[in-house]
Design an enzyme around this catalytic site. Structure first.
Site, mmCIF file in Angstrom:
data_model
loop_
_atom_site.group_PDB
_atom_site.id
_atom_site.type_symbol
_atom_site.label_atom_id
_atom_site.label_comp_id
_atom_site.label_asym_id
_atom_site.label_seq_id
_atom_site.Cartn_x
_atom_site.Cartn_y
_atom_site.Cartn_z
ATOM 1 N N THR A 15 97.974 39.536 -17.978
ATOM 2 C CA THR A 15 98.779 39.099 -19.119
ATOM 3 C C THR A 15 98.906 37.583 -19.078
ATOM 4 O O THR A 15 99.060 36.998 -18.004
ATOM 5 C CB THR A 15 100.177 39.752 -19.115
ATOM 6 O OG1 THR A 15 100.928 39.298 -20.255
ATOM 7 C CG2 THR A 15 100.964 39.418 -17.865
ATOM 8 N N HIS A 40 105.011 48.274 -4.295
ATOM 9 C CA HIS A 40 105.027 48.187 -2.838
ATOM 10 C C HIS A 40 104.889 49.556 -2.162
ATOM 11 O O HIS A 40 104.657 49.643 -0.950
ATOM 12 C CB HIS A 40 106.321 47.513 -2.362
ATOM 13 C CG HIS A 40 106.186 46.770 -1.066
ATOM 14 N ND1 HIS A 40 105.116 46.932 -0.213
ATOM 15 C CD2 HIS A 40 106.996 45.842 -0.477
ATOM 16 C CE1 HIS A 40 105.279 46.151 0.843
ATOM 17 N NE2 HIS A 40 106.400 45.479 0.708
#
Length: 408
Positions: A319, A371
């Site tokens: 992006t 994560h």
């Protein structure tokens, strides 16, 4: 003959759409394949074409949620086309007046029928009002004949300014199905992933040197196609994904799905909001191929012709908030993907180079990642690999031959 027009399926997983806008009125004569409505799904906005010519009768209102396969309008195919192409629908004579009355500002507001001070405030009230810098005419007096009492003055709050002729209107509109789905996915990404963001900065001088040297030849050779930053970033990302495959993976319950291809989702701004079309097998594309595909998808997004298939899938997202002036941000993961790279604006800043201070065009880059599936070593290593490729594009992205890589 009366033809029932039903909602076609925009995609395999879509069961319902919303009527965003009717492009015709009830009773209009429509031509076959004429766009009669815009419908929102949770992935895209699509045009609904007329299946035949005739007089149309609408069976749904704007904002209605309609199941795929449900009837949204009828078309009388036996009706003759009006001379001159004028619509058949009759407009009631009172309609303009009703519309005019609807937007006319009310001449009286009963809620403002209060008694303001008509007599001078008491000396004690005057002292308090002067200390607060409040005019007596700005508050309501509760004393006899509208007189301002000490209690009135104590309870009064300073005015932030009395509107005089300005507008104070508000409008409440329903979010489109696409915007509601985007909001739902963004909240889910925040709530259902262990999302972290790591940052780095890139010296854009090497890329700028290549672009300045070859952009005119690139444009001339490839039919007006521009040599932008996105091709460099896409190539750098596909290289880094090969080095750190966990970033190109997705979590599915107790399992991890890894991919040996790079379908790169590119976030682009369209008239209906943010769209994320996918560049398929970006690892196999040349610089020209990446630029051509991004341009094709951007034009489709701009013209409202992007399809569900164009936005389905994707293993990683890029992006570019820098085109709007963003200096630094933490992009949100595009589920079920595990990573997203954010580009930002390029600003000349002083940096240390070989012990000396030099001015270079610098860009901050940000990698948000899940994560649960990507450890710190992989995330930081991935972003460093992107930085290395962007700061040494000739060797790491072009095999030492810019002309050959750019197909010049």
């Amino acid at each position: 003959m009366i033809l029932e027009m039903k909602v076609p399926s925009p995609g395999e997983s879509i069961k319902e759409v919303e009527i965003a806008t009717w492009l015709v009125k009830d009773g209009d004569y429509v031509e076959k394949d004429q766009a009669i409505a815009e419908v929102d799904s949770d992935k895209a906005t699509l045009e609904l074409p007329a299946e035949a010519s005739g007089i149309i009768t609408l069976k749904a209102e704007e904002g209605d949620a309609v199941a795929v396969g449900a009837v949204v309008c009828l078309i009388d195919t036996s009706a003759a086309k009006p001379s001159g192409g004028a619509p058949v629908a009759e407009v009631k004579a009172e309609a303009p007046k009703a519309e005019e009355k609807k937007v006319e500002a009310p001449k009286a507001a009963p809620v403002l029928e209060k008694t303001y001070a008509t007599q001078a405030p008491s000396p004690a009230a005057r002292k308090i009002l002067d200390e607060k810098n409040i005019q007596p005419n700005d508050i309501v007096g509760t004393g006899k004949g509208g007189r301002i009492t000490k209690d009135d003055a104590v309870n009064a709050t300073p005015s932030m300014g009395t509107p005089t002729g300005g507008t104070r209107g508000s409008e409440r509109t329903k979010l489109s199905m696409l915007r509601r789905k985007v909001a739902e996915r963004l909240v889910a990404a925040k709530n259902e992933t262990a999302m972290l963001t790591t940052f780095n900065e890139v010296n854009m001088t090497p890329i700028n040197m290549i672009r300045n040297e070859y952009k005119d030849a690139f444009k001339a050779k490839h039919g007006g196609l521009g040599l932008g930053y996105m091709s460099f970033f896409t190539k750098a990302v596909t290289r880094a994904l090969a080095l750190f495959p966990d970033v190109n993976s997705m979590i599915d319950g107790d399992f991890k799905t890894s991919y040996d291809f790079c379908d790169i989702s590119i976030a682009v701004s369209g008239p209906k909001g943010l769209m994320v079309p996918v560049v398929r097998n970006a690892e196999l594309l040349t610089f020209r191929g990446v630029e051509a595909e991004i341009k094709r998808l951007a034009i489709k997004s701009r013209d409202g012709q992007i399809t569900v298939d164009d936005m389905t899938g994707g293993t990683f997202t890029i992006t570019n908030g820098g085109v709007f002036g963003s200096m630094l941000s933490t992009p949100i993961i595009n589920p079920p993907q595990s990573g997203i790279l954010g580009m930002h604006n390029i600003i000349e800043r002083p940096i240390a180079v070989n012990g000396k201070v030099e001015i270079h065009p610098m860009m901050y880059v940000a990698l948000s990642y899940d994560h649960r599936i990507i450890d710190g070593r992989e995330s930081v290593g991935f972003l460093v690999a992107v930085k290395e490729a962007l700061e040494n594009p000739l060797e790491l992205l072009m095999n030492g031959d810019a002309k050959k890589a750019l197909e010049l």
